[in-house]
Design a protein around this motif. Structure first.
Motif, PDB file in Angstrom:
ATOM      1  N   ILE A 196       0.854  -1.249   0.201  1.00  0.00           N
ATOM      2  CA  ILE A 196      -0.041  -0.016   0.084  1.00  0.00           C
ATOM      3  C   ILE A 196       0.837   1.480   0.185  1.00  0.00           C
ATOM      4  N   GLY A 197       1.876   1.215   0.702  1.00  0.00           N
ATOM      5  CA  GLY A 197       2.859   2.441   0.891  1.00  0.00           C
ATOM      6  C   GLY A 197       3.528   2.758  -0.466  1.00  0.00           C
ATOM      7  N   LYS A 198       3.914   1.394  -1.180  1.00  0.00           N
ATOM      8  CA  LYS A 198       4.680   1.747  -2.446  1.00  0.00           C
ATOM      9  C   LYS A 198       3.590   2.196  -3.502  1.00  0.00           C
ATOM     10  N   TRP A 199       2.259   1.688  -3.421  1.00  0.00           N
ATOM     11  CA  TRP A 199       0.893   2.529  -4.358  1.00  0.00           C
ATOM     12  C   TRP A 199       0.852   3.914  -3.995  1.00  0.00           C
ATOM     13  N   ILE A 200       0.740   4.212  -2.807  1.00  0.00           N
ATOM     14  CA  ILE A 200       0.712   5.619  -2.563  1.00  0.00           C
ATOM     15  C   ILE A 200       1.774   6.320  -2.655  1.00  0.00           C
ATOM     16  N   ASN A 201       3.121   6.317  -2.702  1.00  0.00           N
ATOM     17  CA  ASN A 201       4.197   6.795  -3.081  1.00  0.00           C
ATOM     18  C   ASN A 201       4.221   6.882  -4.592  1.00  0.00           C
ATOM     19  N   ARG A 202       3.856   6.009  -5.377  1.00  0.00           N
ATOM     20  CA  ARG A 202       3.899   5.985  -6.879  1.00  0.00           C
ATOM     21  C   ARG A 202       2.872   7.040  -7.266  1.00  0.00           C
ATOM     22  N   GLY A 203       1.567   6.952  -6.568  1.00  0.00           N
ATOM     23  CA  GLY A 203       0.578   7.831  -6.862  1.00  0.00           C
ATOM     24  C   GLY A 203       0.894   9.179  -6.631  1.00  0.00           C
ATOM     25  N   ALA A 204       1.806   9.546  -5.450  1.00  0.00           N
ATOM     26  CA  ALA A 204       1.865  11.055  -5.013  1.00  0.00           C
ATOM     27  C   ALA A 204       2.998  11.541  -6.207  1.00  0.00           C
ATOM     28  N   TRP A 205       3.958  10.669  -6.686  1.00  0.00           N
ATOM     29  CA  TRP A 205       4.762  11.141  -7.518  1.00  0.00           C
ATOM     30  C   TRP A 205       4.244  11.604  -8.861  1.00  0.00           C
ATOM     31  N   THR A 206       3.338  10.770  -9.193  1.00  0.00           N
ATOM     32  CA  THR A 206       2.516  10.835 -10.393  1.00  0.00           C
ATOM     33  C   THR A 206       1.721  12.079 -10.430  1.00  0.00           C
ATOM     34  N   GLY A 207       1.108  12.307  -9.308  1.00  0.00           N
ATOM     35  CA  GLY A 207       0.368  13.765  -9.133  1.00  0.00           C
ATOM     36  C   GLY A 207       1.122  14.796  -9.084  1.00  0.00           C
ATOM     37  N   ILE A 208       2.627  14.615  -8.462  1.00  0.00           N
ATOM     38  CA  ILE A 208       3.450  15.867  -8.659  1.00  0.00           C
ATOM     39  C   ILE A 208       3.972  16.224 -10.300  1.00  0.00           C
ATOM     40  N   GLY A 209       4.250  14.862 -10.928  1.00  0.00           N
ATOM     41  CA  GLY A 209       4.400  15.159 -12.343  1.00  0.00           C
ATOM     42  C   GLY A 209       3.380  15.784 -13.122  1.00  0.00           C
ATOM     43  N   LEU A 210       2.135  15.418 -12.859  1.00  0.00           N
ATOM     44  CA  LEU A 210       0.920  16.169 -13.708  1.00  0.00           C
ATOM     45  C   LEU A 210       0.820  17.436 -13.265  1.00  0.00           C
ATOM     46  N   LEU A 211       1.190  17.880 -12.036  1.00  0.00           N
ATOM     47  CA  LEU A 211       1.107  19.135 -11.577  1.00  0.00           C
ATOM     48  C   LEU A 211       1.989  20.054 -12.349  1.00  0.00           C
ATOM     49  N   VAL A 212       3.459  19.604 -12.369  1.00  0.00           N
ATOM     50  CA  VAL A 212       4.499  20.250 -13.184  1.00  0.00           C
ATOM     51  C   VAL A 212       4.237  20.511 -14.622  1.00  0.00           C
TER      52      VAL A 212
END
Length: 71
Positions: A35-51
């Motif tokens: 679950i932690g790995k999925w949350i981490n991956r989702g957070a980085w995906t969101g940061i990338g989309l924000l940029v």
């Protein structure tokens, strides 16, 4: 009697099963790590989309606006 046999007798049915993260929550420690790995991956995906959206609004949007105004 070896340590493994002692542990098997002490744990009973729980022997060989992955340990739980919290006693009252039916989630194992391995599942918590996944679950932690999925949350981490989702957070980085969101940061990338924000940029990407920021670059689009900040640089690409005004460039197209300038092109339309000067025509």
């Amino acid at each position: 009697m070896g340590e493994a046999k002692r542990r098997k007798i002490a744990l009973g049915e729980k022997y060989g099963q992955p340990p739980q993260f919290l006693p009252w929550l039916p989630i194992s420690k391995n599942q918590v790590e996944q679950i932690g790995k999925w949350i981490n991956r989702g957070a980085w995906t969101g940061i990338g989309l924000l940029v990407v959206s920021w670059v689009t609004v900040r640089f690409i949007g005004p460039a197209f606006g300038w092109w339309q105004v000067n025509w």
